[in-house]
Design an enzyme around this catalytic site. Structure first.
Site, mmCIF file in Angstrom:
data_model
loop_
_atom_site.group_PDB
_atom_site.id
_atom_site.type_symbol
_atom_site.label_atom_id
_atom_site.label_comp_id
_atom_site.label_asym_id
_atom_site.label_seq_id
_atom_site.Cartn_x
_atom_site.Cartn_y
_atom_site.Cartn_z
ATOM 1 N N CYS A 2 0.858 -1.176 0.000
ATOM 2 C CA CYS A 2 0.000 0.000 0.000
ATOM 3 C C CYS A 2 0.900 1.234 0.000
ATOM 4 O O CYS A 2 2.059 1.155 0.370
ATOM 5 C CB CYS A 2 -0.879 0.023 1.240
ATOM 6 S SG CYS A 2 -1.879 -1.462 1.407
ATOM 7 N N ARG A 27 1.999 1.166 -5.882
ATOM 8 C CA ARG A 27 2.109 0.269 -4.731
ATOM 9 C C ARG A 27 0.807 -0.458 -4.438
ATOM 10 O O ARG A 27 0.762 -1.354 -3.583
ATOM 11 C CB ARG A 27 2.515 1.063 -3.488
ATOM 12 C CG ARG A 27 3.854 1.738 -3.599
ATOM 13 C CD ARG A 27 4.176 2.458 -2.322
ATOM 14 N NE ARG A 27 4.394 1.532 -1.250
ATOM 15 C CZ ARG A 27 5.569 1.008 -0.914
ATOM 16 N NH1 ARG A 27 6.628 1.352 -1.585
ATOM 17 N NH2 ARG A 27 5.677 0.169 0.072
ATOM 18 N N TRP A 75 -3.545 -1.945 -1.497
ATOM 19 C CA TRP A 75 -3.486 -3.263 -2.134
ATOM 20 C C TRP A 75 -4.080 -4.212 -1.101
ATOM 21 O O TRP A 75 -3.494 -4.460 -0.053
ATOM 22 C CB TRP A 75 -2.041 -3.644 -2.461
ATOM 23 C CG TRP A 75 -1.926 -4.905 -3.255
ATOM 24 C CD1 TRP A 75 -2.030 -5.031 -4.617
ATOM 25 C CD2 TRP A 75 -1.675 -6.214 -2.745
ATOM 26 N NE1 TRP A 75 -1.864 -6.348 -4.970
ATOM 27 C CE2 TRP A 75 -1.648 -7.101 -3.853
ATOM 28 C CE3 TRP A 75 -1.492 -6.740 -1.468
ATOM 29 C CZ2 TRP A 75 -1.430 -8.467 -3.720
ATOM 30 C CZ3 TRP A 75 -1.283 -8.105 -1.337
ATOM 31 C CH2 TRP A 75 -1.253 -8.951 -2.456
ATOM 32 N N ASN A 99 0.110 0.119 5.988
ATOM 33 C CA ASN A 99 0.664 -0.807 4.997
ATOM 34 C C ASN A 99 1.238 -1.985 5.775
ATOM 35 O O ASN A 99 2.013 -1.781 6.707
ATOM 36 C CB ASN A 99 1.772 -0.093 4.208
ATOM 37 C CG ASN A 99 2.532 -1.035 3.297
ATOM 38 O OD1 ASN A 99 2.016 -2.080 2.898
ATOM 39 N ND2 ASN A 99 3.766 -0.682 2.984
ATOM 40 N N GLY A 100 0.856 -3.197 5.412
ATOM 41 C CA GLY A 100 1.381 -4.371 6.113
ATOM 42 C C GLY A 100 0.245 -5.286 6.548
ATOM 43 O O GLY A 100 -0.890 -5.167 6.065
ATOM 44 N N GLU A 482 11.722 -15.119 -17.696
ATOM 45 C CA GLU A 482 11.437 -13.707 -17.463
ATOM 46 C C GLU A 482 10.417 -13.179 -18.486
ATOM 47 O O GLU A 482 9.493 -12.442 -18.135
ATOM 48 C CB GLU A 482 12.756 -12.908 -17.514
ATOM 49 C CG GLU A 482 12.616 -11.417 -17.393
ATOM 50 C CD GLU A 482 11.839 -10.923 -16.169
ATOM 51 O OE1 GLU A 482 11.548 -11.715 -15.255
ATOM 52 O OE2 GLU A 482 11.489 -9.736 -16.158
ATOM 53 N N LYS A 486 6.732 -11.641 -17.539
ATOM 54 C CA LYS A 486 6.363 -10.297 -17.987
ATOM 55 C C LYS A 486 5.039 -10.350 -18.736
ATOM 56 O O LYS A 486 4.158 -9.548 -18.501
ATOM 57 C CB LYS A 486 7.468 -9.769 -18.915
ATOM 58 C CG LYS A 486 7.721 -8.307 -18.866
ATOM 59 C CD LYS A 486 8.706 -7.883 -17.820
ATOM 60 C CE LYS A 486 8.365 -8.352 -16.462
ATOM 61 N NZ LYS A 486 9.402 -8.181 -15.479
ATOM 62 N N GLU A 489 1.949 -11.154 -16.364
ATOM 63 C CA GLU A 489 1.522 -10.158 -15.382
ATOM 64 C C GLU A 489 0.865 -8.945 -16.014
ATOM 65 O O GLU A 489 0.002 -8.329 -15.403
ATOM 66 C CB GLU A 489 2.653 -9.762 -14.420
ATOM 67 C CG GLU A 489 3.748 -8.919 -14.984
ATOM 68 C CD GLU A 489 4.819 -8.559 -13.939
ATOM 69 O OE1 GLU A 489 4.474 -8.285 -12.792
ATOM 70 O OE2 GLU A 489 6.002 -8.548 -14.300
ATOM 71 N N HIS A 505 9.024 -34.150 -22.464
ATOM 72 C CA HIS A 505 8.735 -34.846 -21.205
ATOM 73 C C HIS A 505 7.389 -34.429 -20.623
ATOM 74 O O HIS A 505 7.133 -34.649 -19.446
ATOM 75 C CB HIS A 505 9.869 -34.605 -20.202
ATOM 76 C CG HIS A 505 11.187 -35.065 -20.738
ATOM 77 N ND1 HIS A 505 11.518 -36.397 -20.820
ATOM 78 C CD2 HIS A 505 12.218 -34.382 -21.286
ATOM 79 C CE1 HIS A 505 12.717 -36.513 -21.367
ATOM 80 N NE2 HIS A 505 13.160 -35.304 -21.667
ATOM 81 N N LYS A 604 3.642 -3.006 -6.776
ATOM 82 C CA LYS A 604 5.054 -2.951 -7.120
ATOM 83 C C LYS A 604 5.943 -3.592 -6.057
ATOM 84 O O LYS A 604 6.851 -4.340 -6.358
ATOM 85 C CB LYS A 604 5.446 -1.486 -7.313
ATOM 86 C CG LYS A 604 6.893 -1.269 -7.681
ATOM 87 C CD LYS A 604 7.150 -1.731 -9.074
ATOM 88 C CE LYS A 604 8.591 -1.576 -9.493
ATOM 89 N NZ LYS A 604 8.896 -2.427 -10.649
HETATM 90 O O1 M6R Z 1 11.521 -5.299 -5.412
HETATM 91 P P1 M6R Z 1 11.932 -6.709 -5.762
HETATM 92 O O2 M6R Z 1 12.924 -6.746 -6.853
HETATM 93 O O3 M6R Z 1 12.377 -7.484 -4.565
HETATM 94 O O4 M6R Z 1 10.608 -7.385 -6.287
HETATM 95 C C1 M6R Z 1 10.578 -8.736 -6.629
HETATM 96 C C2 M6R Z 1 9.340 -9.092 -7.399
HETATM 97 O O5 M6R Z 1 8.202 -8.798 -6.636
HETATM 98 C C3 M6R Z 1 9.248 -8.334 -8.735
HETATM 99 O O6 M6R Z 1 10.372 -8.554 -9.524
HETATM 100 C C4 M6R Z 1 7.984 -8.776 -9.506
HETATM 101 O O7 M6R Z 1 8.091 -10.102 -9.889
HETATM 102 C C5 M6R Z 1 7.745 -7.863 -10.717
HETATM 103 N N1 M6R Z 1 6.377 -7.455 -10.762
HETATM 104 C C6 M6R Z 1 8.032 -8.518 -12.006
HETATM 105 O O8 M6R Z 1 7.828 -7.686 -13.097
#
Ligand code: M6R
Length: 609
Positions: A2, A27, A75, A99-100, A482, A486, A489, A505, A604
């Site tokens: 948040c 966030r 969030w 937040n938390g 990766e 991407k 998400e 397999h 984020k």
């Molecule tokens: O801030 P961080 O690099 O620790 O975050 C890790 C993941 O939460 C972050 O890379 C997440 O997977 C991204 N949304 C990917 O695009």
């Protein structure tokens, strides 16, 4: 997860709260709300959904007038996104933003119900608001906050206002970030500095359970026992433009284009006499080559950077590297010991699982090295050694530039370690470093020339798919993971990454004419092998988008569409080849009309477990 802001000063605080919240929306964006001192009372306005809905509501129903207030963008964890569950949450004489996660909120709630309190939301946060209310005796709110903290278990960053103290905001944190912004005749609180860059660059980092009380002209910080704490005022080195879109339609596109600069800014200060210099964190050749095992622990994209790191370090420096997802690592009783090095990779430096992995590694006696983008973040502060990536603020939820700078650092690490172990000579070492330095220009040129149009074309071929596969071998498998993350998400298309050799397999059963395959093949030595796998999926009807180097021969029947990367030393290709994968995901999201920077259900910075 948040976003929290607060303002105390001479200006209309609603404008400032809304503006600073807009910078923190990445966030979390399930709901937004503000609480403002207005005419002797606390006026709370909140709304489910993005900040824009709150702004509309304020236009329609009138806005509170005041100079002191707090704000929140959520969030959701406890309780669905709704007006009632939005923050601020309030007791009779107190309003808070949080937040938390409060782990023992159910017990606290039960206790308060016994005392006659009633609850309207499903949030854990409301229990904290009511607990503060319960302990508040009209005396100094600092005592109330520290009394309540003794009952609370979990993670929190809290912004708190008390009805009887209309010039003050109280703030406290544990396991969730919160800073105090220091202005001239005005002060702020915020989850992170990007929210405040337009107003001030001076800030104070709150340590765990330090309680800040701010007003327009004062900042006082005490520990939980009420003793004053002396704090250093720091200066942020990110400028305000870095947190703006700067003419790009989305932050993600801007951040993709910022990669050449981000890589240069990250690697160049660490090159001295053509070799890698890590003296900033005391990692000299002797120490570096003494480690028995290297663990790389991270989440999401940062973890994928670790996978690239494993391939690079093991191939060149012949040291065993174990890559772990932080969320698994923390519960699997890892075999780490003194003499091992644990590298924690994190853009935000606040990811809860990565942070706990760091704590565990320290307890087990390993040396810890944080590779982090956000200065002064928890992971950076707690690790034995820290190296910052200098990507600038990354706002889009989908991580892009953070990834390419992280893998660039993995290369530097491997070069230095290989040399320290006597596995490469000085010329080879310098040659590798020079090639790394050459990469930003290659990416820049590719972004100017063909990357964008090729990615747009590739994206138009996958937009209608329900599901697709990414395949690759070696480095290209790491990139496939990766690329797949991407895409899923930000486009909501289901996708999986498989090592190309693994297809037979099991996963090949998924292939049909409706399952496009994105094949990554940047390694000449593995190209023939990957082509065989491509043939296998094509024989089963799949449309194939092939991402390969410019110089590779591709016959018409081998791919339906080819995305060409510049030719370069294949050992360094992962940095260059990441970019088209990011762009394909980006344009697919755009074509599907998705809010690219704020995809559903995500935030984020994942500061809760
Ligand atoms: O801030 P961080 O690099 O620790 O975050 C890790 C993941 O939460 C972050 O890379 C997440 O997977 C991204 N949304 C990917 O695009």
């Amino acid at each position: 997860m948040c976003g929290i802001v607060g303002y105390a000063g001479p200006k209309d605080c609603v404008d400032i709260l809304l503006d600073t919240l807009s910078k923190l929306e990445y966030r979390g964006y399930d709901s937004a709300g503000i609480a403002v001192f207005d005419d002797g009372d606390i006026k709370v306005v909140k709304h489910q959904g993005k900040l824009a809905y709150l702004i509309e509501l304020l236009k329609k129903e009138g806005r509170p007038r005041g100079n002191v207030g707090i704000g929140h963008t959520r969030w959701a964890t406890h309780g669905e996104p709704s007006d009632i569950n939005s923050h601020p949450q309030s007791g009779k004489r107190v309003s808070i933003v949080h937040n938390g996660i409060i782990e023992n909120y159910a017990q606290i709630k039960e206790f308060l119900i016994d005392k006659g309190y009633t609850f309207e939301s499903q949030t854990d946060t409301e229990t904290v608001a009511k607990l503060l209310d319960y302990y508040y005796d009209g005396d100094d709110p600092l005592n109330t906050v520290s009394r309540a903290l003794r009952d609370i278990r979990g993670s929190y960053a809290l912004g708190i206002i008390f009805k009887d103290y209309p010039d003050k905001i109280y703030a406290v944190r544990k396991d969730s970030p919160l800073i105090v912004g220091v202005g001239k005749g005005e002060n702020y609180i915020a989850s992170d500095m990007t929210a405040l860059l337009e107003y001030t660059r001076q800030y104070i980092l709150l340590e765990e359970n330090e309680i800040a009380a701010i007003s327009a002209g004062t900042i006082s910080i005490r520990n939980i026992y009420g003793d004053p704490v002396d704090k250093q005022v720091l200066t942020a080195d990110w400028d305000a433009d870095a947190a703006q879109k700067g003419g790009y339609e989305h932050f993600m596109l801007k951040e993709i284009h910022e990669q050449p600069t981000a890589i240069k800014t990250t690697i160049m200060p660490r090159v001295s006499d053509g070799m890698v210099d890590f003296s900033e964190c005391g990692l000299d050749d002797k120490k570096l080559s003494s480690y028995k095992n290297i663990y790389i622990v991270a989440c999401g994209t940062a973890m994928h950077a670790g996978v690239v790191g494993k391939y690079v370090i093991e191939q060149l420096a012949r040291t065993k590297v174990i890559v772990d997802m932080a969320s698994e690592f923390r519960y699997r009783n890892p075999l780490i010991e003194k003499g091992d090095l644990v590298i924690l990779i994190s853009q935000s430096g606040e990811t809860a699982d990565t942070k706990e992995a760091l704590n565990i590694s320290k307890r087990l006696g390993a040396d810890t090295l944080a590779l982090v983008n956000v200065k002064g973040s928890s992971i950076a502060r707690d690790a034995d050694m820290v190296m910052y990536t200098h990507a600038g603020p990354e706002i889009s939820v989908a991580s892009t530039k953070a990834f390419t700078v992280q893998i660039s650092m993995m290369y530097m690490f491997a070069f230095k370690l290989a040399y320290a172990k006597g596995l490469i000579d000085t010329d080879t070492y310098k040659d590798y470093v020079a090639k790394l330095i050459g990469i930003p220009d290659k990416i820049e040129a590719a972004l100017d020339e063909s990357y964008v149009s090729q990615a747009q074309h590739a994206a138009s071929n996958v937009t209608a798919a329900q599901s697709l596969l990414y395949i690759g071998r070696g480095f290209d498998y790491a990139l496939s993971m990766e690329g797949s993350l991407k895409l899923k998400e930000i486009s909501y298309i289901h996708s999986e990454a498989y090592a190309a050799g693994e297809l037979k397999h099991g996963p090949i059963a998924l292939i049909s004419q409706d399952t496009p395959v994105i094949a990554v093949a940047t390694q000449r030595s593995l190209y023939e092998k990957t082509l065989s796998n491509i043939k296998e999926v094509k024989a089963r009807g799949a449309k194939v988008i092939l991402i390969c180097s410019d110089g590779f021969a591709v016959k018409d029947d081998e791919a339906d569409y080819v995305v060409r990367t510049p030719d370069y030393d294949e050992f360094l290709m992962p940095i260059i080849a990441s970019v088209p994968l990011q762009l394909i995901a980006y344009y697919t999201s755009v074509l599907k009309g998705i809010d690219v920077d704020k995809p559903r259900n995500l935030a984020k910075s994942v500061t809760v477990e």
